[in-house]
Design a protein around this motif. Structure first.
Motif, PDB file in Angstrom:
ATOM      1  N   TRP A 171       0.794  -1.222   0.000  1.00 49.20           N
ATOM      2  CA  TRP A 171       0.000   0.000   0.000  1.00 49.20           C
ATOM      3  C   TRP A 171       0.835   1.284   0.000  1.00 49.20           C
ATOM      4  O   TRP A 171       0.287   2.376  -0.090  1.00 49.20           O
ATOM      5  CB  TRP A 171      -0.917   0.023   1.227  1.00 49.20           C
ATOM      6  CG  TRP A 171      -1.846  -1.140   1.244  1.00 49.20           C
ATOM      7  CD1 TRP A 171      -1.761  -2.240   2.032  1.00 49.20           C
ATOM      8  CD2 TRP A 171      -2.988  -1.328   0.410  1.00 49.20           C
ATOM      9  NE1 TRP A 171      -2.778  -3.108   1.740  1.00 49.20           N
ATOM     10  CE2 TRP A 171      -3.556  -2.572   0.750  1.00 49.20           C
ATOM     11  CE3 TRP A 171      -3.590  -0.574  -0.591  1.00 49.20           C
ATOM     12  CZ2 TRP A 171      -4.680  -3.074   0.116  1.00 49.20           C
ATOM     13  CZ3 TRP A 171      -4.723  -1.069  -1.211  1.00 49.20           C
ATOM     14  CH2 TRP A 171      -5.250  -2.306  -0.859  1.00 49.20           C
ATOM     15  N   ALA A 172       2.144   1.179   0.072  1.00 53.00           N
ATOM     16  CA  ALA A 172       2.989   2.363   0.187  1.00 53.00           C
ATOM     17  C   ALA A 172       2.825   3.323  -0.983  1.00 53.00           C
ATOM     18  O   ALA A 172       2.869   4.535  -0.808  1.00 53.00           O
ATOM     19  CB  ALA A 172       4.449   1.949   0.329  1.00 53.00           C
ATOM     20  N   TRP A 173       2.625   2.814  -2.182  1.00 49.67           N
ATOM     21  CA  TRP A 173       2.498   3.686  -3.350  1.00 49.67           C
ATOM     22  C   TRP A 173       1.236   4.536  -3.290  1.00 49.67           C
ATOM     23  O   TRP A 173       1.142   5.558  -3.980  1.00 49.67           O
ATOM     24  CB  TRP A 173       2.533   2.864  -4.634  1.00 49.67           C
ATOM     25  CG  TRP A 173       1.363   1.928  -4.781  1.00 49.67           C
ATOM     26  CD1 TRP A 173       1.219   0.683  -4.264  1.00 49.67           C
ATOM     27  CD2 TRP A 173       0.161   2.205  -5.485  1.00 49.67           C
ATOM     28  NE1 TRP A 173       0.003   0.163  -4.584  1.00 49.67           N
ATOM     29  CE2 TRP A 173      -0.671   1.072  -5.352  1.00 49.67           C
ATOM     30  CE3 TRP A 173      -0.307   3.296  -6.205  1.00 49.67           C
ATOM     31  CZ2 TRP A 173      -1.936   1.013  -5.928  1.00 49.67           C
ATOM     32  CZ3 TRP A 173      -1.563   3.216  -6.777  1.00 49.67           C
ATOM     33  CH2 TRP A 173      -2.360   2.085  -6.633  1.00 49.67           C
ATOM     34  N   LEU A 174       0.292   4.192  -2.446  1.00 52.79           N
ATOM     35  CA  LEU A 174      -0.946   4.957  -2.331  1.00 52.79           C
ATOM     36  C   LEU A 174      -0.865   6.120  -1.348  1.00 52.79           C
ATOM     37  O   LEU A 174      -1.762   6.954  -1.318  1.00 52.79           O
ATOM     38  CB  LEU A 174      -2.096   4.044  -1.890  1.00 52.79           C
ATOM     39  CG  LEU A 174      -2.761   3.235  -2.990  1.00 52.79           C
ATOM     40  CD1 LEU A 174      -3.793   2.296  -2.380  1.00 52.79           C
ATOM     41  CD2 LEU A 174      -3.401   4.122  -4.023  1.00 52.79           C
ATOM     42  N   ALA A 180      -3.216  13.605  -0.651  1.00 49.58           N
ATOM     43  CA  ALA A 180      -3.902  14.540  -1.545  1.00 49.58           C
ATOM     44  C   ALA A 180      -5.416  14.463  -1.354  1.00 49.58           C
ATOM     45  O   ALA A 180      -6.104  15.493  -1.329  1.00 49.58           O
ATOM     46  CB  ALA A 180      -3.537  14.247  -2.997  1.00 49.58           C
ATOM     47  N   ALA A 181      -5.942  13.261  -1.220  1.00 48.87           N
ATOM     48  CA  ALA A 181      -7.391  13.107  -1.015  1.00 48.87           C
ATOM     49  C   ALA A 181      -7.835  13.793   0.275  1.00 48.87           C
ATOM     50  O   ALA A 181      -8.871  14.467   0.302  1.00 48.87           O
ATOM     51  CB  ALA A 181      -7.758  11.628  -0.982  1.00 48.87           C
ATOM     52  N   TRP A 182      -7.066  13.649   1.364  1.00 49.82           N
ATOM     53  CA  TRP A 182      -7.410  14.288   2.631  1.00 49.82           C
ATOM     54  C   TRP A 182      -7.363  15.809   2.517  1.00 49.82           C
ATOM     55  O   TRP A 182      -8.202  16.512   3.078  1.00 49.82           O
ATOM     56  CB  TRP A 182      -6.497  13.821   3.763  1.00 49.82           C
ATOM     57  CG  TRP A 182      -7.007  12.579   4.428  1.00 49.82           C
ATOM     58  CD1 TRP A 182      -6.462  11.348   4.354  1.00 49.82           C
ATOM     59  CD2 TRP A 182      -8.174  12.451   5.234  1.00 49.82           C
ATOM     60  NE1 TRP A 182      -7.213  10.452   5.068  1.00 49.82           N
ATOM     61  CE2 TRP A 182      -8.273  11.106   5.618  1.00 49.82           C
ATOM     62  CE3 TRP A 182      -9.152  13.345   5.662  1.00 49.82           C
ATOM     63  CZ2 TRP A 182      -9.301  10.642   6.415  1.00 49.82           C
ATOM     64  CZ3 TRP A 182     -10.176  12.872   6.458  1.00 49.82           C
ATOM     65  CH2 TRP A 182     -10.244  11.533   6.826  1.00 49.82           C
ATOM     66  N   ILE A 183      -6.369  16.325   1.782  1.00 52.16           N
ATOM     67  CA  ILE A 183      -6.282  17.775   1.606  1.00 52.16           C
ATOM     68  C   ILE A 183      -7.514  18.291   0.879  1.00 52.16           C
ATOM     69  O   ILE A 183      -8.138  19.273   1.302  1.00 52.16           O
ATOM     70  CB  ILE A 183      -4.987  18.147   0.849  1.00 52.16           C
ATOM     71  CG1 ILE A 183      -3.776  17.917   1.751  1.00 52.16           C
ATOM     72  CG2 ILE A 183      -5.037  19.595   0.362  1.00 52.16           C
ATOM     73  CD1 ILE A 183      -2.439  18.029   1.039  1.00 52.16           C
ATOM     74  N   TYR A 184      -7.876  17.643  -0.213  1.00 46.41           N
ATOM     75  CA  TYR A 184      -9.056  18.085  -0.968  1.00 46.41           C
ATOM     76  C   TYR A 184     -10.347  17.874  -0.180  1.00 46.41           C
ATOM     77  O   TYR A 184     -11.279  18.668  -0.288  1.00 46.41           O
ATOM     78  CB  TYR A 184      -9.118  17.390  -2.332  1.00 46.41           C
ATOM     79  CG  TYR A 184      -8.134  17.983  -3.296  1.00 46.41           C
ATOM     80  CD1 TYR A 184      -8.341  19.251  -3.839  1.00 46.41           C
ATOM     81  CD2 TYR A 184      -6.987  17.305  -3.667  1.00 46.41           C
ATOM     82  CE1 TYR A 184      -7.445  19.818  -4.719  1.00 46.41           C
ATOM     83  CE2 TYR A 184      -6.073  17.864  -4.548  1.00 46.41           C
ATOM     84  CZ  TYR A 184      -6.317  19.117  -5.066  1.00 46.41           C
ATOM     85  OH  TYR A 184      -5.424  19.678  -5.936  1.00 46.41           O
ATOM     86  N   TRP A 185     -10.416  16.807   0.606  1.00 42.89           N
ATOM     87  CA  TRP A 185     -11.594  16.562   1.424  1.00 42.89           C
ATOM     88  C   TRP A 185     -11.772  17.693   2.444  1.00 42.89           C
ATOM     89  O   TRP A 185     -12.872  18.224   2.611  1.00 42.89           O
ATOM     90  CB  TRP A 185     -11.484  15.218   2.125  1.00 42.89           C
ATOM     91  CG  TRP A 185     -12.560  14.983   3.136  1.00 42.89           C
ATOM     92  CD1 TRP A 185     -12.412  14.888   4.477  1.00 42.89           C
ATOM     93  CD2 TRP A 185     -13.960  14.841   2.884  1.00 42.89           C
ATOM     94  NE1 TRP A 185     -13.626  14.694   5.082  1.00 42.89           N
ATOM     95  CE2 TRP A 185     -14.597  14.657   4.121  1.00 42.89           C
ATOM     96  CE3 TRP A 185     -14.740  14.843   1.738  1.00 42.89           C
ATOM     97  CZ2 TRP A 185     -15.963  14.479   4.246  1.00 42.89           C
ATOM     98  CZ3 TRP A 185     -16.102  14.676   1.863  1.00 42.89           C
ATOM     99  CH2 TRP A 185     -16.698  14.492   3.092  1.00 42.89           C
TER     100      TRP A 185
END
Length: 96
Positions: free
Chosen positions: A41-44, A50-55
């Protein structure tokens, strides 16, 4: 480079000729065992950040917090003139 060790110690400090020492940071770390599943899962991780920032940006907009663009994006030429004038007034130089 040397082989990784069990412990890491890092310190950074900045000193201004007139103002003296104005920034100190240090880090002390030790190696921990890496679970085998973390490599899958490291590549994610960058995508997750980025998803948390946009959320959170979406939550702020939904709550009614106004969006304020950077002054540079509204009028880049005026922004540059203002920065150069402030630097000249203070007697400091800027990189080209």
């Amino acid at each position: 480079a040397s082989a990784p060790a069990e412990r890491l110690a890092l310190s950074v400090s900045c000193e201004h000729p007139e103002l003296g020492r104005f920034f100190d940071a240090s880090l002390a770390a030790r190696r921990v065992a890496q679970p085998a599943s973390s490599e899958v899962w490291a590549w994610l991780m960058p995508h997750r950040v980025a998803a948390w920032i946009y959320w959170h940006a979406t939550l702020l907009l939904w709550a009614g917090v106004p969006f304020l663009p950077h002054p540079k994006s509204s009028d880049p030429a005026a922004y540059k003139r203002d920065i150069l004038a402030k630097a000249e007034a203070s007697g400091k130089t800027l990189c080209p």
